[in-house]
Scaffold this motif. Structure first.
Motif, PDB file in Angstrom:
ATOM      1  N   TYR A  48       0.375  -1.281  -0.338  1.00  0.00           N
ATOM      2  CA  TYR A  48       0.091  -0.009   0.072  1.00  0.00           C
ATOM      3  C   TYR A  48       0.782   1.030  -0.014  1.00  0.00           C
ATOM      4  N   ARG A  49       1.987   1.058   0.846  1.00  0.00           N
ATOM      5  CA  ARG A  49       3.060   2.411   1.019  1.00  0.00           C
ATOM      6  C   ARG A  49       3.542   2.901  -0.913  1.00  0.00           C
ATOM      7  N   PHE A  50       3.909   2.047  -1.263  1.00  0.00           N
ATOM      8  CA  PHE A  50       4.211   2.336  -3.231  1.00  0.00           C
ATOM      9  C   PHE A  50       2.825   2.792  -3.740  1.00  0.00           C
ATOM     10  N   LEU A  51       1.957   2.647  -3.152  1.00  0.00           N
ATOM     11  CA  LEU A  51       1.103   2.759  -4.277  1.00  0.00           C
ATOM     12  C   LEU A  51       0.842   4.212  -5.077  1.00  0.00           C
ATOM     13  N   GLY A  52       0.883   4.608  -4.059  1.00  0.00           N
ATOM     14  CA  GLY A  52       0.785   6.455  -4.177  1.00  0.00           C
ATOM     15  C   GLY A  52      -0.728   7.265  -3.463  1.00  0.00           C
ATOM     16  N   MET A  53      -0.896   8.159  -3.882  1.00  0.00           N
ATOM     17  CA  MET A  53      -2.303   8.954  -3.044  1.00  0.00           C
ATOM     18  C   MET A  53      -3.180   8.876  -3.911  1.00  0.00           C
ATOM     19  N   GLY A  54      -3.547   7.874  -5.076  1.00  0.00           N
ATOM     20  CA  GLY A  54      -4.503   7.340  -5.947  1.00  0.00           C
ATOM     21  C   GLY A  54      -5.277   6.227  -5.476  1.00  0.00           C
ATOM     22  N   ALA A  55      -4.396   5.879  -4.552  1.00  0.00           N
ATOM     23  CA  ALA A  55      -4.617   4.130  -4.035  1.00  0.00           C
ATOM     24  C   ALA A  55      -5.385   4.864  -2.447  1.00  0.00           C
ATOM     25  N   ILE A  56      -4.793   6.121  -1.866  1.00  0.00           N
ATOM     26  CA  ILE A  56      -5.400   6.364  -1.189  1.00  0.00           C
ATOM     27  C   ILE A  56      -7.200   6.470  -0.733  1.00  0.00           C
ATOM     28  N   MET A  57      -7.695   7.242  -2.209  1.00  0.00           N
ATOM     29  CA  MET A  57      -8.746   7.712  -2.540  1.00  0.00           C
ATOM     30  C   MET A  57     -10.267   7.075  -1.861  1.00  0.00           C
ATOM     31  N   GLU A  58     -11.309   6.614  -1.327  1.00  0.00           N
ATOM     32  CA  GLU A  58     -12.103   6.094  -0.867  1.00  0.00           C
ATOM     33  C   GLU A  58     -12.758   5.620  -1.706  1.00  0.00           C
ATOM     34  N   SER A  59     -12.780   5.980  -3.528  1.00  0.00           N
ATOM     35  CA  SER A  59     -13.542   6.462  -4.522  1.00  0.00           C
ATOM     36  C   SER A  59     -12.786   4.898  -5.363  1.00  0.00           C
ATOM     37  N   THR A  60     -12.092   4.446  -4.697  1.00  0.00           N
ATOM     38  CA  THR A  60     -10.685   3.393  -5.420  1.00  0.00           C
ATOM     39  C   THR A  60     -11.173   1.715  -4.950  1.00  0.00           C
ATOM     40  N   ASP A  61     -10.819   1.554  -6.321  1.00  0.00           N
ATOM     41  CA  ASP A  61     -11.437  -0.246  -5.925  1.00  0.00           C
ATOM     42  C   ASP A  61      -9.881  -0.688  -4.731  1.00  0.00           C
ATOM     43  N   LEU A  62      -8.544  -0.571  -4.869  1.00  0.00           N
ATOM     44  CA  LEU A  62      -7.877  -0.742  -4.169  1.00  0.00           C
ATOM     45  C   LEU A  62      -7.978   0.158  -3.122  1.00  0.00           C
ATOM     46  N   ASN A  63      -8.392   0.534  -2.992  1.00  0.00           N
ATOM     47  CA  ASN A  63      -9.080   1.570  -1.426  1.00  0.00           C
ATOM     48  C   ASN A  63     -10.028   0.543  -0.667  1.00  0.00           C
ATOM     49  N   ARG A  64     -11.053  -0.163  -1.366  1.00  0.00           N
ATOM     50  CA  ARG A  64     -11.711  -0.412  -0.821  1.00  0.00           C
ATOM     51  C   ARG A  64     -11.773  -2.505  -0.344  1.00  0.00           C
ATOM     52  N   ILE A  65     -10.507  -3.005  -1.556  1.00  0.00           N
ATOM     53  CA  ILE A  65     -10.025  -4.485  -1.225  1.00  0.00           C
ATOM     54  C   ILE A  65      -9.271  -4.136   0.680  1.00  0.00           C
ATOM     55  N   TYR A  66      -7.995  -3.413   0.432  1.00  0.00           N
ATOM     56  CA  TYR A  66      -7.624  -2.723   1.572  1.00  0.00           C
ATOM     57  C   TYR A  66      -8.556  -3.024   2.964  1.00  0.00           C
ATOM     58  N   ARG A  67      -9.356  -2.157   2.680  1.00  0.00           N
ATOM     59  CA  ARG A  67     -10.498  -1.994   4.206  1.00  0.00           C
ATOM     60  C   ARG A  67     -10.954  -3.547   4.065  1.00  0.00           C
ATOM     61  N   ASP A  68     -11.205  -3.582   3.061  1.00  0.00           N
ATOM     62  CA  ASP A  68     -12.415  -5.835   3.355  1.00  0.00           C
ATOM     63  C   ASP A  68     -11.131  -6.518   3.737  1.00  0.00           C
ATOM     64  N   LEU A  69      -9.998  -6.549   3.230  1.00  0.00           N
ATOM     65  CA  LEU A  69      -9.400  -6.795   3.999  1.00  0.00           C
ATOM     66  C   LEU A  69      -8.889  -6.426   5.839  1.00  0.00           C
ATOM     67  N   HIS A  70      -8.768  -5.408   6.235  1.00  0.00           N
ATOM     68  CA  HIS A  70      -8.273  -5.208   7.544  1.00  0.00           C
ATOM     69  C   HIS A  70     -10.052  -5.564   8.567  1.00  0.00           C
ATOM     70  N   ALA A  71     -11.644  -5.270   7.468  1.00  0.00           N
ATOM     71  CA  ALA A  71     -12.370  -5.777   8.499  1.00  0.00           C
ATOM     72  C   ALA A  71     -11.979  -7.497   8.853  1.00  0.00           C
ATOM     73  N   ALA A  72     -12.252  -8.053   7.726  1.00  0.00           N
ATOM     74  CA  ALA A  72     -11.980  -9.280   7.482  1.00  0.00           C
ATOM     75  C   ALA A  72     -11.156  -9.932   8.373  1.00  0.00           C
ATOM     76  N   SER A  73     -10.157  -9.520   8.498  1.00  0.00           N
ATOM     77  CA  SER A  73      -8.873  -9.920   9.588  1.00  0.00           C
ATOM     78  C   SER A  73      -9.243  -9.869  10.761  1.00  0.00           C
ATOM     79  N   GLN A  74     -10.518  -8.641  11.358  1.00  0.00           N
ATOM     80  CA  GLN A  74     -10.974  -8.711  12.636  1.00  0.00           C
ATOM     81  C   GLN A  74     -12.081  -9.373  12.708  1.00  0.00           C
ATOM     82  N   HIS A  75     -12.176 -10.322  12.317  1.00  0.00           N
ATOM     83  CA  HIS A  75     -13.556 -11.889  12.122  1.00  0.00           C
ATOM     84  C   HIS A  75     -13.165 -12.588  13.730  1.00  0.00           C
ATOM     85  N   LYS A  76     -14.031 -12.912  14.552  1.00  0.00           N
ATOM     86  CA  LYS A  76     -13.934 -13.269  15.845  1.00  0.00           C
ATOM     87  C   LYS A  76     -12.950 -14.333  15.362  1.00  0.00           C
ATOM     88  N   LEU A  77     -13.020 -15.353  14.760  1.00  0.00           N
ATOM     89  CA  LEU A  77     -12.307 -16.399  13.793  1.00  0.00           C
ATOM     90  C   LEU A  77     -10.869 -16.585  14.675  1.00  0.00           C
TER      91      LEU A  77
END
Length: 79
Positions: A48-77
């Motif tokens: 993520y550090r190497f993807l540039g400013m475009g990746a942090i914009m909430e409207s990008t697929d990369l940002n959604r994927i990054y957020r989804d990964l973090h959310a999934a990693s918090q699953h109760k299992l």
């Protein structure tokens, strides 16, 4: 990683057959999943550090994927 796939395949087959998983299998499965999730999040953070400013914009697929990964990693299992 082979241990992960072997355990996943074996426990999934047991589940499909309607068999209960042993406590040891559940503990092993949880630990392997925690480890895999941790590696996925760590890898995503490095990339993520190497993807540039475009990746942090909430409207990008990369940002959604990054957020989804973090959310999934918090699953109760995994926590």
């Amino acid at each position: 990683m082979e241990k992960f796939h072997v355990l996943i395949d074996r426990t999934w087959d047991q589940h499909v057959r309607g068999e209960m998983l042993s406590d040891l299998d559940l503990i092993d499965l949880q630990e392997l999943c925690k480890s895999a999730a941790g590696r996925a999040v760590s890898g995503a953070q490095v990339i993520y550090r190497f993807l540039g400013m475009g990746a942090i914009m909430e409207s990008t697929d990369l940002n959604r994927i990054y957020r989804d990964l973090h959310a999934a990693s918090q699953h109760k299992l995994l926590v």
